[in-house]
Design an enzyme around this catalytic site. Structure first.
Site, mmCIF file in Angstrom:
data_model
loop_
_atom_site.group_PDB
_atom_site.id
_atom_site.type_symbol
_atom_site.label_atom_id
_atom_site.label_comp_id
_atom_site.label_asym_id
_atom_site.label_seq_id
_atom_site.Cartn_x
_atom_site.Cartn_y
_atom_site.Cartn_z
ATOM 1 N N GLU A 67 0.815 -1.219 0.000
ATOM 2 C CA GLU A 67 0.000 0.000 0.000
ATOM 3 C C GLU A 67 0.847 1.267 0.000
ATOM 4 O O GLU A 67 0.445 2.294 -0.550
ATOM 5 C CB GLU A 67 -0.950 0.010 1.203
ATOM 6 N N PHE A 129 -11.701 -7.421 13.587
ATOM 7 C CA PHE A 129 -10.576 -7.879 12.773
ATOM 8 C C PHE A 129 -10.233 -6.821 11.720
ATOM 9 O O PHE A 129 -11.097 -6.327 11.019
ATOM 10 C CB PHE A 129 -10.927 -9.205 12.086
#
Lengths: 583, 131
Positions: A67, A129
């Protein structure tokens, strides 16, 4: 060899589609309405609905390796194209991996939009999560950010984020997209990029102050222009050239301002600051009126503020009022668009300053403090020589990207930049690893007939070299020249200068063979170890139609000069090691 | 010495005669330098903001990043509740309160920023204390 193993499936009418548009569709439609053609990103759980919407879009998505690479690619895309680059990431680690790229874009005012996936709104704040408080984490490094909680307004929010990224002083914006919002049906009407109500960007500056500033400039005996990144963001390079040439004012640039004024022009003094040219620093330091355009007076530019251009009255033109008198007091604050204010000043000038002697003085400084290095056939290749050789080989409009460190300074000093949007680098944040992903973003934004060259250091290249897989997969014609000195060279240079030569954690006893590594990725690898190999090897790498990496082994002891020690007086730059010792 | 290379050394070059203060203002060499501590002062800033989640965090985050000490905060909704007024007593470092005001105005949910005199702040906090 074949670089693409699977052809992308063409969307057809028979592709599985949805009956009603979703929040994700609205986000993508908003990007399309803003004219977005490319996006850089990575898949992941919470962003999957957005990628599903991209499946039907004409936006070309480039899957990056990490990213951070996506953010830098989008950043570089924004620099080269002038329009916000777009990056996508999932929640949690995807979003946190973007942070360096966002901070980089924020420091350099580069237009960029990030879309991040987020856990469903029911889970928000419950440590689900891959949940991270993305807007909390990115608040200090974005121009603004949003959580979109209503699918009906998601499109509007994305459009606004795009408009804000580019308007006024550009910067990165982020929209966090919870998964339930992107999956839900959206009743929002598609809209183009719209600024929020009441968002007001100044255009023309206050006329009275313009008149006073013009008078000061006309009366100046030693006028100088300091052209910053704002001149490029504001596309004011024509106005700058018209003003400088008509009134005979020497032009110094900041690093982000490189390309705003052609460096081969008679009035060009090139870049000032810590590793700027001696003549740029002498020009700024001795001027009596400084026209500072779109610059935030970074400490790497000013050195110690107490000694920065201490005789100069400052005319500060900036679109961001918060930059006025933040670092250096503005005697003539002009808040507005660089091009508009330059036109205002141009019209208001009562006469040209009588600065013939001053111009002559600036030329003499150019002779007195030239950029130079010594090259000898029986020594390791000098990195500066490689930069010059590559410049020689490539057309004038070639886009140069860099990592951060010594190689970046040499690429800045020894390449002659003649056009805006051809210098793509990490200035304010100083992000090592920026160069390769930036070259990928730049490649998509540049014209097809423009070349893209990345200068990198071995340390910098190692930080993001997984992006080479992207360059190969996308068959990108870029040439990476690694100025390999087996060290984090700038740190090593500072250790020698300021830490009595204790080279702690700066030298690499072993570095990978970048040429071999490149071949492993499916790119072409080259190696340079002697001067004899330079021309032929650089040419072969440059002419290869695809990603090429040149592992250029350079003199590991070479240092960057001129140099002003941190916080120092810019008049007292060291031209070499002996002069540094005098300071 | 740099004689062997021919470049004038750092101390052999013409030097500009002036000087700036740490905040970047030119020092007028004919006048006594102003007392720099004099304009390090408390200021009262009252903001009208959009009443949306995170707006206080945006403002206090900005203050924290820019080393502005907050002495007092008073906040209350206005009118129909879509807006709030938040008033701060702050101690900004150099370059001072104008810089803080300009930075505040860049925050999207901040609609307006005004500086009040210190007495107004006393009245404001007094009224909150009474209620």
């Amino acid at each position: 060899m074949s670089k693409r193993t699977t052809a992308p499936e063409e969307p057809t009418d028979e592709s599985p589609g949805r009956s009603a548009p979703t929040g994700a569709d609205a986000a993508i439609v908003a990007l399309e309405a803003a004219g977005v053609e490319h996006a850089f990103g990575l898949q992941g759980g919470a962003i999957m609905p957005v990628y599903d919407a991209l499946y039907h879009s004409d936006i070309q998505h480039v899957t990056m390796g990490h990213e951070q690479g996506a953010a830098h690619a989008a950043d570089a895309y924004g620099i080269v194209s002038g329009d916000p680059g777009v990056c996508l990431a999932t929640s949690g680690p995807g979003a946190t991996n973007l942070v360096t790229g966002l901070a980089d874009a924020d420091m350099d005012s580069d237009p960029m939009v990030a879309l991040t996936g987020q856990v469903a709104t029911d889970f928000l704040g419950r440590d689900a999560f891959q949940e991270t408080d993305t807007t909390g984490v990115t608040m200090p490094v974005t121009k603004t950010n949003y959580v979109s909680t209503d699918p009906d307004t998601t499109g509007h929010t994305v459009g606004e984020a795009f408009a804000l990224a580019r308007e006024g002083r550009p910067g990165p914006t982020l929209v966090d997209l919870p998964k339930d919002v992107t999956k839900a049906d959206s009743a929002g009407e598609p809209v183009g990029p719209e600024l929020p109500d009441g968002f007001d960007v100044p255009d023309a500056a206050d006329g009275e102050t313009v008149a006073e500033a013009a008078e000061a400039l006309a009366d100046a005996e030693r006028p100088a222009i300091l052209s910053g990144g704002g001149v490029i963001k504001g596309e004011a390079w024509e106005e700058l050239r018209a003003f400088a040439t008509e009134y005979g004012v020497p032009v110094v640039t900041t690093m982000p301002g490189i390309g705003s004024f052609p460096e081969d022009h008679d009035l060009a003094m090139e870049v000032a600051g810590m590793h700027g040219t001696g003549y740029a620093n002498m020009t700024l330091q001795h001027c009596d009126v400084m026209l500072a355009l779109g610059t935030r007076f970074d400490d790497r530019l000013t050195g110690g503020v107490e000694t920065f251009a201490p005789d100069a009255e400052i005319v500060h033109v900036d679109i961001d009022p918060a930059e006025i008198s933040k670092i250096v007091h503005a005697d003539y604050p002009l808040v507005g668009d660089a091009g508009t204010v330059l036109d205002q000043l141009h019209d208001a000038m009562p006469a040209a300053p009588e600065a013939g002697e001053w111009r002559q003085q600036c030329r003499e400084w150019r002779e007195e403090y030239p950029l130079e290095y010594s090259a000898s056939e029986d020594e390791p290749v000098k990195p500066q020589f490689l930069v010059e050789a590559m410049d020689e080989l490539t057309p004038d409009d070639t886009v140069v990207t860099t990592g951060v460190g010594q190689h970046q300074m040499w690429a800045m000093q020894y390449w002659t930049y003649r056009h805006p949007r051809t210098w793509v680098s990490s200035h304010g944040l100083g992000t090592m690893g920026y160069g390769l992903p930036a070259a990928i973003g730049a490649r998509f934004a540049a014209d097809d007939d423009q070349s893209v060259v990345c200068f990198d250091g071995d340390g910098s290249f190692l930080m993001t070299l997984q992006e080479l897989s992207v360059a190969v997969r996308e068959e990108l014609d870029i040439t990476v020249v690694v100025l390999n000195n087996a060290a984090v060279g700038m740190v090593r240079q500072w250790q020698d200068a300021f830490f009595e030569g204790r080279r702690m954690a700066s030298e690499y006893p072993w570095v990978p063979g970048f040429d071999v590594l490149a071949e492993g990725f499916g790119a072409r690898g080259f190696r340079i170890e002697t001067y004899e190999e330079v021309d032929e090897t650089l040419r072969a790498a440059y002419e290869y139609d695809g990603p090429a990496v040149v592992d250029a082994h350079v003199d590991p002891e070479e240092d960057v000069y001129p140099m002003v020690p941190s916080g120092g007086d810019n008049t007292k730059f060291a031209m070499n090691e002996a002069q540094l010792e005098e300071l | 010495m740099s004689g062997e290379t021919g470049y004038p050394g750092p101390h052999e070059r013409a030097q500009p005669s002036g000087r700036r203060n740490p905040d970047g203002t030119r020092i007028d060499m004919d006048e006594t330098p102003p007392d720099r501590d004099a304009d390090e002062r408390r200021a009262v800033l009252t903001t009208v903001v959009k009443n949306e989640p995170g707006v206080t965090a945006k403002i206090t985050g900005l203050f924290a990043r820019r080393q502005v000490n907050i002495e007092r905060i008073v906040g209350e909704p206005m009118g129909d509740g879509t807006r709030s007024r938040i008033t701060f007593v702050v101690e900004p470092p150099h370059p001072g309160v104008d810089q803080v005001k300009r930075q505040l105005k860049k925050l999207l949910p901040v609609i307006s920023v005004e500086e009040l005199d210190l007495e107004a702040a006393e009245e404001l906090t007094a009224s909150v204390n009474e209620s």
